[in-house]
Each structure stands twice: as structure tokens, then as C-alpha cells.
Design an enzyme around this catalytic site. Structure first.
Site, PDB file in Angstrom:
ATOM      1  CD1 TRP A 122       1.549   9.920   1.224  1.00 33.22           C
ATOM      2  CD2 TRP A 122       1.975  10.102  -0.971  1.00 33.22           C
ATOM      3  NE1 TRP A 122       2.352  11.023   1.045  1.00 33.22           N
ATOM      4  CE2 TRP A 122       2.631  11.155  -0.284  1.00 33.22           C
ATOM      5  CE3 TRP A 122       2.100  10.018  -2.356  1.00 33.22           C
ATOM      6  CZ2 TRP A 122       3.404  12.120  -0.945  1.00 33.22           C
ATOM      7  CZ3 TRP A 122       2.862  10.973  -3.019  1.00 33.22           C
ATOM      8  CH2 TRP A 122       3.509  12.018  -2.314  1.00 33.22           C
ATOM      9  CD  GLU A 144       2.843   6.164   2.338  1.00 36.33           C
ATOM     10  OE1 GLU A 144       2.219   5.746   1.338  1.00 36.33           O
ATOM     11  OE2 GLU A 144       4.082   6.201   2.398  1.00 36.33           O
ATOM     12  CE  LYS A 199       6.916  12.830   2.116  1.00 36.98           C
ATOM     13  NZ  LYS A 199       7.166  12.374   0.740  1.00 36.98           N
ATOM     14  CG  ASP A 238       7.356   5.730   3.683  1.00 36.47           C
ATOM     15  OD1 ASP A 238       8.489   5.995   4.130  1.00 36.47           O
ATOM     16  OD2 ASP A 238       7.111   5.602   2.465  1.00 36.47           O
ATOM     17  CG  HIS A 264       6.382   9.325   4.821  1.00 34.49           C
ATOM     18  ND1 HIS A 264       5.171   9.091   4.236  1.00 34.49           N
ATOM     19  CD2 HIS A 264       7.300   9.267   3.824  1.00 34.49           C
ATOM     20  CE1 HIS A 264       5.347   8.889   2.936  1.00 34.49           C
ATOM     21  NE2 HIS A 264       6.621   8.983   2.664  1.00 34.49           N
ATOM     22  CG  HIS A 278       4.950   2.276   2.157  1.00 36.13           C
ATOM     23  ND1 HIS A 278       4.590   3.324   1.347  1.00 36.13           N
ATOM     24  CD2 HIS A 278       4.168   1.237   1.794  1.00 36.13           C
ATOM     25  CE1 HIS A 278       3.620   2.929   0.538  1.00 36.13           C
ATOM     26  NE2 HIS A 278       3.336   1.673   0.795  1.00 36.13           N
ATOM     27  CG  ASP A 334      10.204  10.279   1.890  1.00 35.82           C
ATOM     28  OD1 ASP A 334      10.518   9.124   2.212  1.00 35.82           O
ATOM     29  OD2 ASP A 334       9.202  10.555   1.190  1.00 35.82           O
ATOM     30  CG  ASP A 378      11.189   7.132  -1.160  1.00 33.68           C
ATOM     31  OD1 ASP A 378      10.638   6.259  -0.476  1.00 33.68           O
ATOM     32  OD2 ASP A 378      10.735   8.291  -1.264  1.00 33.68           O
ATOM     33  CG  ASP A 424       7.453   3.958  -1.079  1.00 38.57           C
ATOM     34  OD1 ASP A 424       7.809   4.015  -2.269  1.00 38.57           O
ATOM     35  OD2 ASP A 424       6.789   4.852  -0.523  1.00 38.57           O
TER      36      ASP A 424
HETATM   37  C1  RNT Z   1       5.498   9.208  -0.898  1.00 35.24           C
HETATM   38  C2  RNT Z   1       4.924   7.964  -0.306  1.00 35.24           C
HETATM   39  C3  RNT Z   1       4.245   7.041  -1.292  1.00 35.24           C
HETATM   40  C4  RNT Z   1       4.970   6.942  -2.618  1.00 35.24           C
HETATM   41  C5  RNT Z   1       4.417   5.910  -3.567  1.00 35.24           C
HETATM   42  C6  RNT Z   1       5.017   6.003  -4.922  1.00 35.24           C
HETATM   43  O1  RNT Z   1       6.257   9.916  -0.012  1.00 35.24           O
HETATM   44  O2  RNT Z   1       5.914   7.258   0.380  1.00 35.24           O
HETATM   45  O3  RNT Z   1       4.054   5.808  -0.705  1.00 35.24           O
HETATM   46  O4  RNT Z   1       6.324   6.691  -2.434  1.00 35.24           O
HETATM   47  O5  RNT Z   1       3.051   6.014  -3.600  1.00 35.24           O
HETATM   48 ZN    ZN Z   2       5.434   5.294   1.107  1.00 28.05          ZN
END
Ligand code: RNT
Ligand code: ZN
Length: 423
Positions: A189, A230, A232, A263, A266, A290, A298, A300, A330
Site C-alpha cells: 500500500w 491495496e 484506496k 480494505d 478505502h 483488511h 478511513d 481505522d 487493519d
Molecule cells: C492505509 C492502508 C494500509 C495501512 C497499513 C498501516 O490506508 O489501509 O493498509 O493502514 O499499511
Molecule cells: Zn489497509
């Protein structure tokens, strides 16, 4: 003991209730037990890592908020936390490392200098614990990422630096997979993107493609490493354009036989990551998940048993794709006990998979095929109140880990005896 009897009794009742719907709870639990969740190491220390001089999360549009005491400051503390987490979870887990978590021995080792020796300690740890490892290049929290670009940077020196970094990450991951007998997923990513409307999207995407081609020109056996990309939609500081968009990576990964990472933080907030699974599975051999929780962006947050996560797990199960999907987490929340956050997040993900496995899919499909949409709706609503919690409790009981809220007491104890001493 009395408590445990009640868990068993509740499970017997639940088994009957699901049995009447044609669902076998024993079978569901045995499938659940085969799902290995990859624990992201970065929740333990707010994506800080162990580089010298100390780095902390910077750039890339990802952010940790909170300053709850007790974060892991070195490999010893991180393994201690991860072992604690694993001891409170039923089933098996893997560990997912980022490149900044190496054993650098107090020396300054730049990202283009990391080497398998810096991770041997982790591989030995994984061997001792019978677990697999996964890996990630760290293309952020570095001066060469400060302008918002890494693998797609027009600055050739910086771009070459990041290419070298990712190449080394693949070598490290492949070495881990080889030694551990289970391929390491190396997930790429990058934060690359633009805050305001760019004019030259094209060159950045061409550069990213060129960089990836260069990176993947090193070949490793498939049983050592699985490459994943990955995408986004946008991040903080990359609102107007992200170079590594979904379209870019889907096209690239399909052409090159790589895995795509979804993810769920994203995408556009009203877009459903779960809906993408059956589409991608028509073309991809494998998908990396993820699992996370975005709140408005996003952000997290810790994974919870949400509609969004449920749809993802349901789709994986309905597509019978458990063997093609790798599950990673994640999230990074520094505002609550970090170790507790892991356990809560994994338990939520497992509960979601269990919920999906307890769905009377055959019956629901039949309703659907016969156009009996009211019954489909009614049964799907009914499933929300069926006793899946009793089934999960029984899974914990038979897995010899704390049942339900008991684990919060174990976390409180760990905080008192271990985390609070980290000052
Ligand atoms: C960031 C991505 C990625 C990170 C990690 C820490 O938006 O989701 O996966 O969260 O690499
Ligand atoms: Zn991620």
C-alpha cells in the site's frame, strides 16, 4: 464451573434452534476454526515501529489518535502483547508485520537497507509459536514520502529508493514464507496522491506501473510469497486523487496474477466492500481483506460486528471462497487499551464469520429463486436474533479461552501488571 455448564447448555439449545433451520452448528464451528486471521502488529504501538532514530506515524493520510498508556516500545513488548492477545482468542492467528518493525539493534537502517537478518528474530518467534507471518513495505513516515509520493514520485532518486525498499520487503517476506512453510502475503500500500486537483495524473500512474514492473521482476516461488496490492479512494491529504486507485490495481493485479487487497475503509462511505467480493472472485484467484471500521472517513477504528463486516463475511461464505480469501485486520486506536482493542476486533471478525456460517443459505437461496422475497427478508431478519452468541461462547469455552466478558478481566489484569509499568 457452574458458568461453563451454562455455556454448554446454551450451546445445546442453540444447536437445536439452528438445526431446525437446517444449519449444523458443529460444522459451522469447525469451519470457523479453520479461518486464520492475520493480526496487524501496528495496533500495539500506533504504527510507530522500531527504527532508530524513533519514527512515528507521519504522512500518508493515516492517523492515530489517543495516548492511552502502555504502548509497545520494542520487539520484546510487542511479542509479549501479541502473545497475550493470542492467548485470549479461540482459533489460530498469524502475525502481520510492517517493514519498520525490524530488529535493527539500535542502528539506523534506512528503508533501502533492510534485510532478512533484521527480521530473523520474528521468523524464529513465529517458528516457536507455530504461526505464519505476513509483511508490508512501509512507504510512509519517512522524509522521502513527505511530498506525498513514493513509487509514483517524479523525483527519480526518491522513486528508486522506494523501489529498492519494496524489493527488499519481498525478499524478506519470501524468506519468511520459505522458513515457515506458509507463504507470507506481502501487501503493498502506498499513500501516493494529491490533495488538490492534479493536472498530470497520467505520469504518476505510468510511474507506478513502471515501479511495480521493476519490483516484480524479481521472481519468488508462490509457496514463499503472495503479492498483494491495496487500493484506496482518498485519504487525508490525498482527497483529490490517489494514484493507486481500485481500477489501477484491479487491472494491474489481474494482468500480473497478483492478489487484490480490499480494505473496507478505502471506498466511498456508501459503497459496500462486501458487494465487491463476488465480482472480484470471478477473476481473481485470491483476495486479501483488511477488515477495519471507518467512521465518516478511513479512521481505522476497531472492527465491530457491523452490517458492513457482516456483508463481507457473508459474501465470502456464500461464495464458498474461504480458501481463496486471506483475512487481515487493519485498525489503530490509541485511545483505549491497545491489547484489548485487538481482542475485541478479532472476536468481532470471528463473530461475523460465525454469523455468516450460521446462515441457512440453502433455504434463503430457495426463497430467492422462487421469488419469495418476503420470506427471504423475514428469515434474514430472524437470523439476527438467533443465538449465535451462545455458539461463539461455546467456541471460546472449547478453545480454552475466556468466555464473553471474562476476557475484559484478563485485559484489566494485563494492564495492571504489564502495560501500566511501561513508563
Ligand atoms: C492505509 C492502508 C494500509 C495501512 C497499513 C498501516 O490506508 O489501509 O493498509 O493502514 O499499511
Ligand atoms: Zn489497509
Amino acid at each position: 464451573m457452574e458458568k461453563h455448564k451454562r455455556v454448554e447448555e446454551a450451546y445445546r439449545l442453540a444447536r437445536d434452534i439452528y438445526g431446525e433451520l437446517g444449519v449444523d452448528t458443529d460444522e459451522a464451528l469447525s469451519v470457523l476454526d479453520s479461518i486464520v486471521i492475520s493480526l496487524h502488529c501496528w495496533q500495539a504501538d500506533d504504527v510507530g515501529g522500531f527504527e532508530t532514530p524513533d519514527s512515528s506515524l507521519g504522512g500518508g493520510g493515516i492517523q492515530v489518535t489517543g495516548n492511552y498508556p502502555g504502548k509497545a516500545r520494542n520487539i520484546d513488548e510487542l511479542t509479549q502483547d501479541i502473545e497475550k492477545v493470542m492467548s485470549l482468542l479461540p482459533g489460530k492467528q498469524r502475525l502481520n508485520l510492517h517493514a519498520i518493525y525490524g530488529d535493527f539493534g539500535g542502528r539506523r537502517v534506512d528503508r533501502d537497507e533492510i534485510d532478512p537478518v533484521h527480521f530473523q528474530r520474528w521468523t524464529d518467534w513465529a517458528k516457536d509459536h507455530g504461526t505464519g507471518l505476513d509483511f508490508n513495505p512501509t512507504c510512509f513516515s519517512h522524509p522521502f514520502a513527505d511530498n506525498g509520493f513514493t513509487l509514483s514520485d517524479k523525483n527519480e532518486k526518491h522513486r528508486k529508493f522506494w523501489i529498492e525498499h519494496v524489493k527488499r520487503c519481498r525478499e524478506i517476506a519470501a524468506g519468511m514464507g520459505k522458513q515457515l512453510g506458509t507463504p507470507a502475503v506481502n501487501n503493498i500500500w502506498i499513500p501516493d496522491g494529491s490533495k488538490d486537483l492534479p493536472v498530470d495524473r497520467n505520469t504518476h500512474r505510468a510511474l507506478l506501473k513502471e515501479s511495480l514492473d521493476e519490483i516484480f521482476s524479481d521472481e519468488y516461488p508462490a509457496n514463499h510469497i503472495i503479492d498483494s496490492l491495496e487500493s484506496k479512494l482518498f485519504g487525508i491529504g490525498s482527497e483529490a486523487m490517489v494514484v493507486g486507485s481500485l481500477e489501477f490495481y484491479i487491472a494491474y493485479a489481474l494482468q500480473k496474477g497478483k492478489m487484490i487487497c480490499i480494505d473496507n475503509g478505502h471506498f466511498h462511505p456508501t459503497e459496500q466492500a462486501g458487494d465487491k467480493i463476488s465480482a472480484l472472485l470471478q477473476f481473481f484467484d485470491g483476495i486479501l481483506l483488511h477488515l477495519t471500521r471507518g467512521i465518516r472517513w478511513d479512521s481505522d477504528h476497531v472492527v465491530t460486528f457491523s452490517d458492513e463486516i457482516q456483508l463481507i463475511t457473508q459474501e465470502v461464505v456464500r461464495c464458498k471462497a474461504l480458501d481463496r480469501v486471506r483475512v487481515g485486520l487493519d485498525f489503530f486506536d490509541a485511545s483505549i487499551n491497545r491489547v484489548g482493542a485487538y481482542v475485541a476486533g478479532v472476536r468481532a471478525a470471528q463473530t461475523a464469520f460465525l454469523y455468516a456460517l450460521l446462515e441457512p443459505v440453502q433455504l434463503l437461496k430457495k426463497f430467492e429463486e422462487e421469488g419469495r422475497y418476503f420470506e427471504r427478508l423475514a428469515y434474514m431478519e430472524l437470523m439476527k436474533t438467533r443465538p449465535f452468541g451462545a455458539v461463539y461462547d461455546y467456541y471460546c469455552l472449547t478453545g480454552n479461552v475466556p468466555v464473553s466478558v471474562e476476557y475484559t478481566e484478563a485485559i484489566a489484569e494485563y494492564e495492571k501488571t504489564v502495560l501500566s509499568k511501561r513508563v
